[in-house]
Design a protein around this motif. Structure first.
Motif, mmCIF file in Angstrom:
data_model
loop_
_atom_site.group_PDB
_atom_site.id
_atom_site.type_symbol
_atom_site.label_atom_id
_atom_site.label_comp_id
_atom_site.label_asym_id
_atom_site.label_seq_id
_atom_site.Cartn_x
_atom_site.Cartn_y
_atom_site.Cartn_z
ATOM 1 N N VAL A 96 -35.886 11.787 -10.499
ATOM 2 C CA VAL A 96 -34.481 11.598 -10.876
ATOM 3 C C VAL A 96 -33.924 10.223 -10.501
ATOM 4 N N SER A 97 -34.770 9.303 -10.042
ATOM 5 C CA SER A 97 -34.306 7.957 -9.694
ATOM 6 C C SER A 97 -34.927 6.924 -10.618
ATOM 7 N N MET A 98 -34.214 5.828 -10.804
ATOM 8 C CA MET A 98 -34.737 4.718 -11.588
ATOM 9 C C MET A 98 -35.904 4.067 -10.855
ATOM 10 N N MET A 99 -36.921 3.696 -11.587
ATOM 11 C CA MET A 99 -38.008 2.929 -10.989
ATOM 12 C C MET A 99 -37.533 1.494 -10.773
ATOM 13 N N GLN A 100 -37.655 0.993 -9.542
ATOM 14 C CA GLN A 100 -37.218 -0.364 -9.241
ATOM 15 C C GLN A 100 -38.197 -1.395 -9.812
ATOM 16 N N PRO A 101 -37.681 -2.483 -10.392
ATOM 17 C CA PRO A 101 -38.580 -3.502 -10.949
ATOM 18 C C PRO A 101 -39.259 -4.353 -9.895
ATOM 19 N N THR A 102 -38.713 -4.349 -8.666
ATOM 20 C CA THR A 102 -39.319 -5.103 -7.573
ATOM 21 C C THR A 102 -39.046 -4.398 -6.256
ATOM 22 N N GLY A 103 -40.022 -4.471 -5.346
ATOM 23 C CA GLY A 103 -39.831 -3.920 -4.010
ATOM 24 C C GLY A 103 -39.522 -4.997 -2.989
ATOM 25 N N ARG A 104 -39.287 -6.226 -3.479
ATOM 26 C CA ARG A 104 -38.925 -7.321 -2.585
ATOM 27 C C ARG A 104 -37.404 -7.459 -2.517
ATOM 28 N N PRO A 105 -36.831 -7.550 -1.318
ATOM 29 C CA PRO A 105 -35.393 -7.763 -1.215
ATOM 30 C C PRO A 105 -34.992 -9.130 -1.763
ATOM 31 N N ASP A 106 -33.721 -9.272 -2.112
ATOM 32 C CA ASP A 106 -33.259 -10.499 -2.750
ATOM 33 C C ASP A 106 -33.463 -11.739 -1.882
ATOM 34 N N ASP A 107 -33.313 -11.609 -0.562
ATOM 35 C CA ASP A 107 -33.478 -12.803 0.271
ATOM 36 C C ASP A 107 -34.923 -13.299 0.244
ATOM 37 N N ASN A 108 -35.888 -12.391 0.013
ATOM 38 C CA ASN A 108 -37.278 -12.786 -0.109
ATOM 39 C C ASN A 108 -37.509 -13.547 -1.418
ATOM 40 N N TRP A 109 -36.898 -13.062 -2.490
ATOM 41 C CA TRP A 109 -36.964 -13.770 -3.774
ATOM 42 C C TRP A 109 -36.311 -15.142 -3.655
ATOM 43 N N GLU A 110 -35.157 -15.172 -3.013
ATOM 44 C CA GLU A 110 -34.412 -16.426 -2.917
ATOM 45 C C GLU A 110 -35.197 -17.485 -2.148
ATOM 46 N N GLU A 111 -35.969 -17.032 -1.159
ATOM 47 C CA GLU A 111 -36.734 -17.968 -0.344
ATOM 48 C C GLU A 111 -37.947 -18.519 -1.081
ATOM 49 N N PHE A 112 -38.616 -17.700 -1.890
ATOM 50 C CA PHE A 112 -39.913 -18.109 -2.439
ATOM 51 C C PHE A 112 -39.954 -18.316 -3.956
ATOM 52 N N ALA A 113 -39.073 -17.652 -4.701
ATOM 53 C CA ALA A 113 -39.141 -17.744 -6.163
ATOM 54 C C ALA A 113 -38.492 -19.036 -6.660
ATOM 55 N N THR A 114 -38.844 -19.417 -7.876
ATOM 56 C CA THR A 114 -38.093 -20.491 -8.526
ATOM 57 C C THR A 114 -36.710 -19.953 -8.890
#
Length: 517
Positions: free
Chosen positions: A154-172
């Motif tokens: 009954v829950s949406m599947m998350q597209p990522t298991g990384r928190p936003d601060d992790n994305w902000e640190e390493f992603a473009t």
């Protein structure tokens, strides 16, 4: 004989004069010394969190913790008792195992939700299905019978298991922006589809149960590595499991790809019927103004996905430690000191609302209440809660606090009265001066608030020591203040969200029979 009597009298008078001659600075220094050199916080935290465990209202663990608190106070020479304010649905968590058994075998990270029905020792094994995409409630009603004998996700599947601060640190920047855009689109589509079913995330479990589902699987990710929110089941007959983001996503993708995964759930919880619900109240009697009160306040209950360390074990041990320090340094307070450990805060401030309703004379005589609830961090915010002259007395009391314990505190006067959120609001609604000692975050919302990670290891003891000493000093100053605190209310401003004049929150009655109706 006469000389001996005179000497004894002289020594007694000298002792009394010496006690009375103790300055505020000396008492404050003694509080700081006791709180730093003889701190009991680590021991209290172990006993409350590790040994007693989570404190879900209605469980044997909650009652055991109440009894532990009473005995702890008595060991310090402080009177304490458990005061019943109502009853609650009794329940005890048992052994839980959740395993994927097809198309391969894997043990899953899962937690049975509070008050979830038991599967019995044999458990239940069934195929997983996801919610369909529907145009309206009639289409969903047509699909509902197909869940018979199935476990529904009954829950949406998350597209990522990384928190936003992790994305902000390493992603473009482009990659981070793309992920957020895609996630927002998924969330919008999920919410619209849930609305189309005619149910909400709170009501759909019961509908699926009534349609013949044998269990429900959900995953309420808290946007932190490994963190899920753990609440209640909302079913009467079938179990509800929260599954980790990682395992839930795997299962969801398998369903989408037609792999037809099956899982086995063994959840041996026990329904205990109707049980009493308590507040633990400790008392250090006042010597001059016994009918005026300072209350040290913290809710005692927790959710039980973990051990409730920062919500609200840290607030609880702060008040225990402050009381211990005061009993040793300031054993005969001018006003009566009460320590309130409230039950069922998590379900709507029920324990504190009951106390306010049942004790009008104490509420009328309240000099001040200090509440701590929102995590392990040091206190950084205090609001006047809408009391017009709160600055006068809180300002006086804070002046006595050494800079080390107050130099990060931001105050707001007169502030706005809290309508909920924690137990101080129960007293504010009754017009009594009650204040929240609000803490630094330490990632509270994502990682420990109502999650499976709210455990002893997340406690920052230096910050909690800071809070216990601060609370003890504020309590001492409130006790000794020659003036009674004013309850005059400020004229409240306009609510920016509604454009309407704010109103003082109204007093609400507690739910005294929870989970039973």
């Amino acid at each position: 004989m006469q000389r001996q009597l005179l000497l004894t009298l002289f020594l007694s008078i000298g002792f009394i004069i010496n006690l009375r001659a103790q300055t505020t600075e000396e008492i404050v220094a003694a509080i700081e010394k006791e709180g730093t050199e003889n701190s009991q916080l680590e021991t209290l935290a172990y006993q409350l969190m590790d040994y007693n465990g989570p404190r879900l209202v209605g469980t044997p663990e909650m009652k055991s913790a109440h009894d532990w608190a009473v005995n702890t106070y008595k060991s310090w020479g402080i009177d304490a008792e458990n005061q019943q304010w109502g009853t609650w649905k009794g329940w005890q968590r048992g052994i839980t195992h959740v395993d994927m058994v097809s198309p391969r075998v894997a043990s899953l990270h899962a937690t049975q939700l509070a008050w979830s029905p038991s599967t019995g020792k044999k458990g239940v094994t069934a195929a997983l299905v996801t919610l369909p995409t529907v145009g309206d409630s009639m289409a969903f009603a047509k699909w509902l019978p197909s869940v018979k004998g199935k476990i529904v996700m009954v829950s949406m599947m998350q597209p990522t298991g990384r928190p936003d601060d992790n994305w902000e640190e390493f992603a473009t920047e482009a990659s981070f922006a793309k992920m957020k855009e895609e996630r927002e689109a998924m969330e919008k589509a999920w919410d619209e589809n849930m609305k189309n079913t005619g149910y909400s995330s709170r009501t759909i479990n019961k509908a699926l149960e009534d349609a013949g589902a044998v269990a429900i699987a959900q995953s309420r990710w808290s946007r932190g590595f490994g963190a899920n929110k753990i609440f209640s089941a909302g079913t009467d007959k079938i179990p509800v499991m929260d599954i980790s983001l990682e395992d839930y996503g795997m299962l969801y993708r398998m369903v989408e790809h037609g792999a037809k995964p099956e899982i086995k759930i063994v959840a041996e919880s026990e329904d205990l019927g109707e049980v009493p619900a308590f507040n633990t109240i400790a008392t250090i009697p006042g010597t001059e103004l016994p009918d005026e009160y300072i209350i040290l306040s913290a809710h005692f209950d927790s959710w039980d996905g973990a051990t409730g360390a920062t919500d609200n074990g840290t607030g609880t041990i702060t008040m225990l430690e402050a009381a211990r320090i005061l009993k040793k340094v300031y054993p005969n307070p001018k006003r009566t000191i009460l320590i309130g450990h409230w039950g069922s805060e998590e379900q709507g401030l029920n324990g504190s609302r009951a106390f306010v309703e049942d004790n009008p004379k104490i509420v009328e005589g309240l000099q001040a209440l200090f509440n701590q609830d929102n995590g392990t961090g040091r206190v950084v915010r205090i609001s006047g809660q809408g009391f017009l002259h709160a600055y006068d007395y809180l300002g006086r009391w804070l002046e006595a606090v050494p800079d080390a314990y107050k130099n990060e505190i931001e105050t707001t006067f007169p502030g706005t009265p809290g309508g909920g959120g924690s137990d101080y609001a129960s007293f504010v609604a009754a017009g009594a001066p009650a204040f929240s000692l609000s803490s630094l975050s330490w990632a509270y919302w994502n990682y420990t608030w109502h999650t499976n990670l709210d455990t002893y290891d997340k406690i920052v003891f230096d910050d909690v020591r800071n809070n216990a000493i601060l609370t003890a000093i504020l309590t001492y100053m409130a006790c000794e203040d020659p003036e009674k605190t004013s309850r005059e209310k400020a004229v409240l401003g306009i609510n920016p969200r509604t454009g309407e004049q704010r109103e003082w929150p109204s007093q609400r009655s507690p739910n005294r029979r929870g989970g039973l109706d």
